[in-house]
Scaffold this motif. Sequence first.
Motif, PDB file in Angstrom:
ATOM      1  N   PHE A  21      -6.124  56.425 -45.569  1.00 61.27           N
ATOM      2  CA  PHE A  21      -5.061  57.426 -45.653  1.00 61.27           C
ATOM      3  C   PHE A  21      -4.412  57.653 -44.294  1.00 61.27           C
ATOM      4  O   PHE A  21      -3.196  57.858 -44.206  1.00 61.27           O
ATOM      5  CB  PHE A  21      -5.620  58.739 -46.200  1.00 61.27           C
ATOM      6  N   ILE A  22      -5.203  57.623 -43.230  1.00 61.34           N
ATOM      7  CA  ILE A  22      -4.637  57.807 -41.894  1.00 61.34           C
ATOM      8  C   ILE A  22      -3.674  56.677 -41.558  1.00 61.34           C
ATOM      9  O   ILE A  22      -2.551  56.903 -41.074  1.00 61.34           O
ATOM     10  CB  ILE A  22      -5.759  57.898 -40.853  1.00 61.34           C
ATOM     11  N   LEU A  23      -4.091  55.431 -41.807  1.00 61.29           N
ATOM     12  CA  LEU A  23      -3.223  54.285 -41.524  1.00 61.29           C
ATOM     13  C   LEU A  23      -1.995  54.288 -42.427  1.00 61.29           C
ATOM     14  O   LEU A  23      -0.882  53.986 -41.983  1.00 61.29           O
ATOM     15  CB  LEU A  23      -4.014  52.987 -41.694  1.00 61.29           C
ATOM     16  N   ARG A  24      -2.180  54.612 -43.709  1.00 61.11           N
ATOM     17  CA  ARG A  24      -1.041  54.699 -44.624  1.00 61.11           C
ATOM     18  C   ARG A  24      -0.037  55.736 -44.146  1.00 61.11           C
ATOM     19  O   ARG A  24       1.178  55.494 -44.132  1.00 61.11           O
ATOM     20  CB  ARG A  24      -1.528  55.059 -46.021  1.00 61.11           C
ATOM     21  N   ASN A  25      -0.535  56.904 -43.746  1.00 61.85           N
ATOM     22  CA  ASN A  25       0.365  57.961 -43.305  1.00 61.85           C
ATOM     23  C   ASN A  25       1.069  57.615 -42.003  1.00 61.85           C
ATOM     24  O   ASN A  25       2.202  58.026 -41.770  1.00 61.85           O
ATOM     25  CB  ASN A  25      -0.402  59.272 -43.165  1.00 61.85           C
ATOM     26  N   ARG A  26       0.396  56.860 -41.133  1.00 70.01           N
ATOM     27  CA  ARG A  26       1.075  56.403 -39.925  1.00 70.01           C
ATOM     28  C   ARG A  26       2.263  55.508 -40.272  1.00 70.01           C
ATOM     29  O   ARG A  26       3.333  55.603 -39.643  1.00 70.01           O
ATOM     30  CB  ARG A  26       0.097  55.655 -39.021  1.00 70.01           C
ATOM     31  N   LEU A  27       2.097  54.660 -41.270  1.00 66.30           N
ATOM     32  CA  LEU A  27       3.211  53.834 -41.728  1.00 66.30           C
ATOM     33  C   LEU A  27       4.314  54.704 -42.320  1.00 66.30           C
ATOM     34  O   LEU A  27       5.507  54.487 -42.051  1.00 66.30           O
ATOM     35  CB  LEU A  27       2.732  52.811 -42.760  1.00 66.30           C
ATOM     36  N   TRP A  28       3.939  55.684 -43.128  1.00 69.84           N
ATOM     37  CA  TRP A  28       4.942  56.554 -43.735  1.00 69.84           C
ATOM     38  C   TRP A  28       5.713  57.338 -42.674  1.00 69.84           C
ATOM     39  O   TRP A  28       6.927  57.506 -42.798  1.00 69.84           O
ATOM     40  CB  TRP A  28       4.260  57.513 -44.710  1.00 69.84           C
ATOM     41  N   VAL A  29       5.021  57.829 -41.655  1.00 63.39           N
ATOM     42  CA  VAL A  29       5.704  58.541 -40.577  1.00 63.39           C
ATOM     43  C   VAL A  29       6.753  57.638 -39.936  1.00 63.39           C
ATOM     44  O   VAL A  29       7.893  58.045 -39.693  1.00 63.39           O
ATOM     45  CB  VAL A  29       4.695  59.038 -39.528  1.00 63.39           C
ATOM     46  N   ALA A  30       6.366  56.392 -39.678  1.00 62.88           N
ATOM     47  CA  ALA A  30       7.294  55.443 -39.060  1.00 62.88           C
ATOM     48  C   ALA A  30       8.479  55.166 -39.964  1.00 62.88           C
ATOM     49  O   ALA A  30       9.639  55.183 -39.521  1.00 62.88           O
ATOM     50  CB  ALA A  30       6.563  54.145 -38.721  1.00 62.88           C
ATOM     51  N   TRP A  31       8.223  54.895 -41.235  1.00 63.73           N
ATOM     52  CA  TRP A  31       9.303  54.529 -42.160  1.00 63.73           C
ATOM     53  C   TRP A  31      10.198  55.710 -42.523  1.00 63.73           C
ATOM     54  O   TRP A  31      11.390  55.538 -42.770  1.00 63.73           O
ATOM     55  CB  TRP A  31       8.718  53.923 -43.427  1.00 63.73           C
ATOM     56  N   LEU A  32       9.646  56.915 -42.549  1.00 63.78           N
ATOM     57  CA  LEU A  32      10.422  58.086 -42.949  1.00 63.78           C
ATOM     58  C   LEU A  32      11.231  58.691 -41.803  1.00 63.78           C
ATOM     59  O   LEU A  32      12.290  59.269 -42.035  1.00 63.78           O
ATOM     60  CB  LEU A  32       9.495  59.164 -43.520  1.00 63.78           C
TER      61      LEU A  32
END
Length: 337
Positions: free
Chosen positions: A238-249
């Motif tokens: 979840f931490i890695l997924r959210n890091r990607l989401w932060v970048a993409w969003l």
Amino acid sequence: MQTHHRPPPLRFSERASTAASSRAAPRVTVIVMTREQPQGLAGVLQQLRQLPDQPRLIVLDNASCHAAAVAQVARLHGADLVRCEHHLGTSAFNQVVARVTTPHVAFCDASTWWSDGALKRACDILDEFPHIGAINGRVLVGSNEDEHDCCTRMQHSTLDNAGLPGPALLSFMSNAVVIRTRAFRHAGGYEPQAFCGAEDALIGLSLAALGWRMVYVQDVTLHQLSCTRAKAPPSPIFILRNRLWVAWLRLPWRDAWRETRAVLSDAWQAGQLWPVLWRSLQPFSWLLLNRRAVPDLVAEMHRTASSSAATSDPARAPSRPLPKQSPGRPTNNMPSC
């Protein structure tokens, strides 16, 4: 395609706190989130009830199986009770803050509590600096009161702090923050899809894009139980997924691509590449519809913060100085999350 449903409403206790009604209106409301920790909750509420500030206390029961025990603890300590019927992660704070009447709110959980004078100090700073949206306090862990590792990093932030009473931040710890109620609502609160794990980075970028500043103040202190008794950390996936989401969003495409490569490298080394990719790409249409790239100044702040975090790696170049940011009023140039 994954379907995203609106989270169910929260249930507010019909009984108002007698302690809250018998005193002058406080400046801050303390929201204590708990999940399966009634014993720790009792100790935290006991500490908070002894504060001379006498803040309003709200227990946020995030779908505990021991709901009756949590309700009893809240009642014994004169705290209002809000219960989530389903586990909403950190976004459970959103609907509670939506009904808060104090100008400031402080977050903690069943393993953290604010020190004597900390809330007054934080409220005084927020009242004095109208452009500050959030204050991260200093976290002292265990009976030895060791400083939390995150606090050490925040204390050495290289972001420009001109006009601020402490080191400038671009994010904060969700269980150690005093935040202006209006700023939290302005940014849209925590993103429900992020649930938990690096979700603070997303709201931090949203706050910064709206013109709100965030600071670390060392004399705003709170205590945390030792790691052996505190809640388990979120899953690395979840931490890695959210890091990607932060970048993409939120990040410009150049920065988003750089962060994506870094996250995928971390996921590969952790043996979690495919689970992270699968969970990250499922809500693809939601990501496209909710992308709001931050202004260039905030993107530069993110690059500076990221470079500073990697200074222990000799292969990384030193961070560049951050352009001065005037402490002006918050703007409305970015929709909420």
